[in-house]
Design a protein around this motif. Structure first.
Motif, PDB file in Angstrom:
ATOM      1  N   ARG A  43       0.829  -1.208   0.000  1.00 38.74           N
ATOM      2  CA  ARG A  43       0.000   0.000   0.000  1.00 38.74           C
ATOM      3  C   ARG A  43       0.861   1.255   0.000  1.00 38.74           C
ATOM      4  O   ARG A  43       2.012   1.234   0.436  1.00 38.74           O
ATOM      5  CB  ARG A  43      -0.887   0.046   1.243  1.00 38.74           C
ATOM      6  CG  ARG A  43      -1.916  -1.039   1.294  1.00 38.74           C
ATOM      7  CD  ARG A  43      -3.108  -0.676   0.449  1.00 38.74           C
ATOM      8  NE  ARG A  43      -3.959  -1.836   0.234  1.00 38.74           N
ATOM      9  CZ  ARG A  43      -4.760  -1.974  -0.793  1.00 38.74           C
ATOM     10  NH1 ARG A  43      -4.855  -1.035  -1.705  1.00 38.74           N
ATOM     11  NH2 ARG A  43      -5.489  -3.048  -0.927  1.00 38.74           N
ATOM     12  N   ILE A  44       0.254   2.338  -0.445  1.00 38.50           N
ATOM     13  CA  ILE A  44       0.882   3.655  -0.330  1.00 38.50           C
ATOM     14  C   ILE A  44       0.555   4.159   1.069  1.00 38.50           C
ATOM     15  O   ILE A  44      -0.611   4.332   1.414  1.00 38.50           O
ATOM     16  CB  ILE A  44       0.371   4.602  -1.428  1.00 38.50           C
ATOM     17  CG1 ILE A  44       0.818   4.063  -2.795  1.00 38.50           C
ATOM     18  CG2 ILE A  44       0.882   6.023  -1.179  1.00 38.50           C
ATOM     19  CD1 ILE A  44       0.280   4.825  -3.990  1.00 38.50           C
ATOM     20  N   THR A  45       1.587   4.363   1.885  1.00 38.08           N
ATOM     21  CA  THR A  45       1.392   4.697   3.290  1.00 38.08           C
ATOM     22  C   THR A  45       1.678   6.160   3.605  1.00 38.08           C
ATOM     23  O   THR A  45       1.456   6.600   4.731  1.00 38.08           O
ATOM     24  CB  THR A  45       2.241   3.769   4.182  1.00 38.08           C
ATOM     25  OG1 THR A  45       3.578   3.715   3.676  1.00 38.08           O
ATOM     26  CG2 THR A  45       1.654   2.360   4.190  1.00 38.08           C
ATOM     27  N   ALA A  46       2.160   6.923   2.630  1.00 39.46           N
ATOM     28  CA  ALA A  46       2.273   8.382   2.741  1.00 39.46           C
ATOM     29  C   ALA A  46       2.223   8.930   1.322  1.00 39.46           C
ATOM     30  O   ALA A  46       2.817   8.354   0.406  1.00 39.46           O
ATOM     31  CB  ALA A  46       3.563   8.797   3.434  1.00 39.46           C
ATOM     32  N   TRP A  47       1.495  10.042   1.146  1.00 39.03           N
ATOM     33  CA  TRP A  47       1.335  10.610  -0.190  1.00 39.03           C
ATOM     34  C   TRP A  47       1.067  12.092  -0.049  1.00 39.03           C
ATOM     35  O   TRP A  47       0.016  12.502   0.432  1.00 39.03           O
ATOM     36  CB  TRP A  47       0.178   9.924  -0.916  1.00 39.03           C
ATOM     37  CG  TRP A  47       0.097  10.247  -2.368  1.00 39.03           C
ATOM     38  CD1 TRP A  47      -0.718  11.168  -2.961  1.00 39.03           C
ATOM     39  CD2 TRP A  47       0.856   9.658  -3.425  1.00 39.03           C
ATOM     40  NE1 TRP A  47      -0.512  11.188  -4.318  1.00 39.03           N
ATOM     41  CE2 TRP A  47       0.442  10.258  -4.622  1.00 39.03           C
ATOM     42  CE3 TRP A  47       1.841   8.671  -3.461  1.00 39.03           C
ATOM     43  CZ2 TRP A  47       0.982   9.913  -5.851  1.00 39.03           C
ATOM     44  CZ3 TRP A  47       2.375   8.327  -4.677  1.00 39.03           C
ATOM     45  CH2 TRP A  47       1.948   8.931  -5.855  1.00 39.03           C
ATOM     46  N   GLU A 102       5.474   7.220  -0.245  1.00 35.42           N
ATOM     47  CA  GLU A 102       5.984   6.132   0.600  1.00 35.42           C
ATOM     48  C   GLU A 102       5.198   4.872   0.286  1.00 35.42           C
ATOM     49  O   GLU A 102       3.969   4.882   0.307  1.00 35.42           O
ATOM     50  CB  GLU A 102       5.823   6.489   2.074  1.00 35.42           C
ATOM     51  CG  GLU A 102       6.331   5.397   3.008  1.00 35.42           C
ATOM     52  CD  GLU A 102       6.160   5.778   4.451  1.00 35.42           C
ATOM     53  OE1 GLU A 102       7.007   6.541   4.962  1.00 35.42           O
ATOM     54  OE2 GLU A 102       5.163   5.334   5.062  1.00 35.42           O
ATOM     55  N   TYR A 103       5.948   3.821  -0.031  1.00 34.11           N
ATOM     56  CA  TYR A 103       5.363   2.534  -0.387  1.00 34.11           C
ATOM     57  C   TYR A 103       5.781   1.518   0.666  1.00 34.11           C
ATOM     58  O   TYR A 103       6.967   1.349   0.928  1.00 34.11           O
ATOM     59  CB  TYR A 103       5.856   2.090  -1.762  1.00 34.11           C
ATOM     60  CG  TYR A 103       5.698   3.163  -2.827  1.00 34.11           C
ATOM     61  CD1 TYR A 103       4.442   3.654  -3.160  1.00 34.11           C
ATOM     62  CD2 TYR A 103       6.804   3.685  -3.481  1.00 34.11           C
ATOM     63  CE1 TYR A 103       4.291   4.627  -4.133  1.00 34.11           C
ATOM     64  CE2 TYR A 103       6.660   4.657  -4.460  1.00 34.11           C
ATOM     65  CZ  TYR A 103       5.400   5.129  -4.781  1.00 34.11           C
ATOM     66  OH  TYR A 103       5.251   6.107  -5.743  1.00 34.11           O
ATOM     67  N   THR A 104       4.801   0.847   1.276  1.00 35.64           N
ATOM     68  CA  THR A 104       5.100  -0.210   2.237  1.00 35.64           C
ATOM     69  C   THR A 104       4.669  -1.521   1.592  1.00 35.64           C
ATOM     70  O   THR A 104       3.486  -1.701   1.290  1.00 35.64           O
ATOM     71  CB  THR A 104       4.377   0.027   3.575  1.00 35.64           C
ATOM     72  OG1 THR A 104       4.808   1.299   4.089  1.00 35.64           O
ATOM     73  CG2 THR A 104       4.720  -1.065   4.575  1.00 35.64           C
ATOM     74  N   VAL A 105       5.648  -2.377   1.324  1.00 34.02           N
ATOM     75  CA  VAL A 105       5.384  -3.596   0.562  1.00 34.02           C
ATOM     76  C   VAL A 105       5.752  -4.827   1.383  1.00 34.02           C
ATOM     77  O   VAL A 105       6.736  -4.830   2.119  1.00 34.02           O
ATOM     78  CB  VAL A 105       6.129  -3.588  -0.798  1.00 34.02           C
ATOM     79  CG1 VAL A 105       5.584  -2.479  -1.690  1.00 34.02           C
ATOM     80  CG2 VAL A 105       7.618  -3.440  -0.635  1.00 34.02           C
ATOM     81  N   GLU A 106       4.931  -5.863   1.249  1.00 36.09           N
ATOM     82  CA  GLU A 106       5.144  -7.109   1.963  1.00 36.09           C
ATOM     83  C   GLU A 106       6.487  -7.711   1.569  1.00 36.09           C
ATOM     84  O   GLU A 106       6.785  -7.878   0.393  1.00 36.09           O
ATOM     85  CB  GLU A 106       4.027  -8.087   1.600  1.00 36.09           C
ATOM     86  CG  GLU A 106       3.441  -8.787   2.791  1.00 36.09           C
ATOM     87  CD  GLU A 106       2.302  -9.693   2.378  1.00 36.09           C
ATOM     88  OE1 GLU A 106       2.554 -10.890   2.192  1.00 36.09           O
ATOM     89  OE2 GLU A 106       1.185  -9.164   2.238  1.00 36.09           O
ATOM     90  N   GLY A 107       7.299  -8.005   2.536  1.00 42.22           N
ATOM     91  CA  GLY A 107       8.600  -8.608   2.268  1.00 42.22           C
ATOM     92  C   GLY A 107       9.662  -7.598   1.853  1.00 42.22           C
ATOM     93  O   GLY A 107      10.836  -7.898   1.889  1.00 42.22           O
ATOM     94  N   GLY A 108       9.261  -6.392   1.457  1.00 37.67           N
ATOM     95  CA  GLY A 108      10.219  -5.389   1.003  1.00 37.67           C
ATOM     96  C   GLY A 108      10.360  -4.203   1.919  1.00 37.67           C
ATOM     97  O   GLY A 108      11.233  -3.377   1.744  1.00 37.67           O
TER      98      GLY A 108
END
Length: 134
Positions: free
Chosen positions: A69-73, A80-86
Motif C-alpha cells: 500500500r501507499i502509506t504516505a502521499w 511512501e510505499y510499504t510492501v510485503e517482504g520489502g
C-alpha cells in the motif's frame, strides 16, 4: 548543476535495517516527482510498477520489491510505499536551490531484501535521467 548521490548510510536496529540516501537532481521538484510517483517514471530507473494507485492507501506492486500500500502521499513531496517482504520505501523531495531538487530516500526493511549497492545503482540511473544533454 549536475546530479549527485551523496554517501548512503546503513543502520541496523535489532533485525530492522535502514538505508538512507541523499540524491541531488538538477531539476525542480515538479519535474522529478513523476519519476517517483508514476508507473512509467518508476519503470525508467527503479523497477516496473505493475500496480500504482496514486493516493494514500492505494495499492502498489513494485515488481522487484513487492506488493502493498501507499502509506504516505503528499503530491510533489512525499511518496511512501510499504510492501510485503520489502519493507517501507520513502521518497521525500525538497527544493535544492533555485533549479534543483534534493531527494531524501529511506528504505526500512528486515532480512537481506536489498543492499546499499543495489539502491546506489538505481539512483545512478535516476541521476542520468535528469542530467542535461551534452
Amino acid at each position: 548543476m549536475t546530479g549527485s548521490i551523496e554517501q548512503g548510510t546503513s543502520r541496523t536496529h535489532g533485525n530492522t535495517h535502514i538505508l538512507h540516501f541523499l540524491v541531488r537532481l538538477p531539476r525542480p521538484m515538479e519535474k522529478v516527482w513523476p519519476a517517483l510517483a508514476t508507473r512509467d517514471g518508476l519503470a525508467a530507473w527503479c523497477t516496473p510498477a505493475d500496480v500504482l494507485e496514486p493516493h494514500l492507501g492505494g495499492a502498489v506492486t513494485l515488481r522487484d520489491l513487492g506488493s502493498g500500500r501507499i502509506t504516505a502521499w503528499d503530491v510533489e513531496r512525499v511518496a511512501e510505499y510499504t510492501v510485503e517482504g520489502g519493507g517501507r520505501i520513502r521518497f521525500h523531495l525538497e527544493r535544492d536551490g533555485d533549479e534543483g531538487a534534493a531527494l531524501r530516500f529511506t528504505h526500512e526493511f528486515q532480512g537481506d531484501v536489498e543492499s546499499e549497492q543495489g539502491w546506489r545503482a538505481r539512483f545512478e540511473r535516476l541521476v542520468e535521467l535528469f542530467e542535461p544533454a551534452p
